[in-house]
Design a protein around this motif. Structure first.
Motif, PDB file in Angstrom:
ATOM      1  N   UNK A  22      13.964  -3.664  -1.496  1.00 51.36           N
ATOM      2  CA  UNK A  22      12.624  -3.444  -2.061  1.00 51.36           C
ATOM      3  C   UNK A  22      12.577  -2.208  -2.956  1.00 51.36           C
ATOM      4  N   UNK A  23      13.582  -1.342  -2.857  1.00 53.86           N
ATOM      5  CA  UNK A  23      13.604  -0.162  -3.727  1.00 53.86           C
ATOM      6  C   UNK A  23      13.846  -0.548  -5.188  1.00 53.86           C
ATOM      7  N   UNK A  24      14.236  -1.795  -5.447  1.00 54.80           N
ATOM      8  CA  UNK A  24      14.399  -2.267  -6.823  1.00 54.80           C
ATOM      9  C   UNK A  24      13.065  -2.382  -7.541  1.00 54.80           C
ATOM     10  N   UNK A  25      11.987  -2.435  -6.793  1.00 54.51           N
ATOM     11  CA  UNK A  25      10.647  -2.513  -7.388  1.00 54.51           C
ATOM     12  C   UNK A  25      10.117  -1.096  -7.541  1.00 54.51           C
ATOM     13  N   UNK A  26      10.377  -0.529  -8.709  1.00 49.55           N
ATOM     14  CA  UNK A  26       9.925   0.842  -8.969  1.00 49.55           C
ATOM     15  C   UNK A  26       8.802   0.796 -10.004  1.00 49.55           C
ATOM     16  N   UNK A  27       7.649   1.258  -9.605  1.00 48.73           N
ATOM     17  CA  UNK A  27       6.496   1.307 -10.489  1.00 48.73           C
ATOM     18  C   UNK A  27       5.491   2.252  -9.845  1.00 48.73           C
ATOM     19  N   UNK A  28       4.773   3.004 -10.649  1.00 51.39           N
ATOM     20  CA  UNK A  28       3.801   3.957 -10.085  1.00 51.39           C
ATOM     21  C   UNK A  28       2.668   3.264  -9.346  1.00 51.39           C
ATOM     22  N   UNK A  29       2.501   1.966  -9.560  1.00 52.97           N
ATOM     23  CA  UNK A  29       1.436   1.235  -8.875  1.00 52.97           C
ATOM     24  C   UNK A  29       1.904   0.598  -7.560  1.00 52.97           C
ATOM     25  N   UNK A  30       3.175   0.789  -7.201  1.00 53.30           N
ATOM     26  CA  UNK A  30       3.722   0.201  -5.983  1.00 53.30           C
ATOM     27  C   UNK A  30       3.953   1.302  -4.948  1.00 53.30           C
ATOM     28  N   UNK A 131      -4.583   0.111  -5.477  1.00 47.55           N
ATOM     29  CA  UNK A 131      -5.821  -0.458  -6.016  1.00 47.55           C
ATOM     30  C   UNK A 131      -6.351   0.332  -7.208  1.00 47.55           C
ATOM     31  N   UNK A 132      -5.928   1.590  -7.342  1.00 43.17           N
ATOM     32  CA  UNK A 132      -6.446   2.446  -8.414  1.00 43.17           C
ATOM     33  C   UNK A 132      -5.599   2.375  -9.692  1.00 43.17           C
ATOM     34  N   UNK A 133      -4.605   1.477  -9.712  1.00 40.02           N
ATOM     35  CA  UNK A 133      -3.748   1.332 -10.894  1.00 40.02           C
ATOM     36  C   UNK A 133      -3.580  -0.144 -11.219  1.00 40.02           C
ATOM     37  N   UNK A 134      -3.314  -0.461 -12.473  1.00 42.85           N
ATOM     38  CA  UNK A 134      -3.075  -1.877 -12.812  1.00 42.85           C
ATOM     39  C   UNK A 134      -1.814  -2.389 -12.113  1.00 42.85           C
ATOM     40  N   UNK A 135      -1.890  -3.608 -11.641  1.00 46.99           N
ATOM     41  CA  UNK A 135      -0.746  -4.212 -10.955  1.00 46.99           C
ATOM     42  C   UNK A 135       0.377  -4.466 -11.953  1.00 46.99           C
ATOM     43  N   UNK A 136       1.624  -4.236 -11.543  1.00 46.68           N
ATOM     44  CA  UNK A 136       2.749  -4.512 -12.442  1.00 46.68           C
ATOM     45  C   UNK A 136       2.870  -6.016 -12.690  1.00 46.68           C
ATOM     46  N   UNK A 137       3.421  -6.364 -13.827  1.00 42.43           N
ATOM     47  CA  UNK A 137       3.566  -7.775 -14.212  1.00 42.43           C
ATOM     48  C   UNK A 137       5.046  -8.152 -14.279  1.00 42.43           C
TER      49      UNK A 137
END
Length: 187
Positions: A22-30, A131-137
């Motif tokens: 799961x560390x492969x999913x790097x995004x400030x919204x995660x 919830x305070x950031x746009x979800x990654x696509x």
């Protein structure tokens, strides 16, 4: 009041594998779920009076004695539960009749309202979208290179203490599946 749920604990090697993947999913919204909080939810109870704990323990122990251990096969680590509008990253397992029946039995026995008629999907929540950031696509699914399984041998009554940045989960009592040891192990 105490906040409770019923879940199967995970072996350390599976927690390590899922955390690494799961560390492969790097995004400030995660926001990653801490490794020590990973579990396979069977039924979320919610806030209940503390005096109900003994009754919940008895029901959980009784149901645990009715089920044999079973195995779940990991399908993918991916955004979910709805691919078009995900709100988390989860490790999703193949549908399992033993899982579905165990989840349904716990829900029927512990719910104060009739349960919703939805399929229980065996999964482990690995991270949540803020919830305070746009979800990654366009997040890709991670498929296991080989068989990755979870042997469900016990279930437990867990306590959830809300906190920031994450809640803290702890096992209050665990019960083996198959009735070999009907007494609870207090942790």
């Amino acid at each position: 009041m105490t906040r409770l749920f019923i879940a199967a604990p995970l072996p350390e090697e599976l927690k390590d594998y899922l955390t690494t993947q799961s560390s492969h999913y790097k995004d400030e919204s995660i926001r990653q779920v801490p490794e020590e909080n990973l579990h396979l939810t069977l039924y979320f109870i919610g806030n209940v009076p503390a005096e109900r704990l003994d009754a919940i323990r008895e029901v959980t122990a009784h149901i645990a004695r009715q089920f044999a251990p079973f195995e779940l096969q990991l399908t993918a680590i991916e955004p979910g539960p709805k691919p078009r509008s995900p709100r988390l990253i989860w490790a999703r397992f193949e549908s399992s009749e033993p899982f579905a029946q165990l989840s349904k039995s716990l829900t029927l026995a512990l719910s104060s309202a009739p349960p919703l008629n939805r399929e229980a999907i065996p999964h482990i929540t690995l991270s949540r979208f803020r919830k305070d950031r746009p979800a990654p696509r366009n997040l890709e699914a991670i498929l296991p290179d080989g068989p990755v399984t979870l042997q469900v041998n016990e279930i437990a009554v867990w306590h959830s203490e809300l906190g920031s940045p994450h809640p803290h989960y702890s096992i209050l009592h665990s019960y083996p599946l198959s009735g070999n040891q009907p007494e609870a192990k207090t942790v």
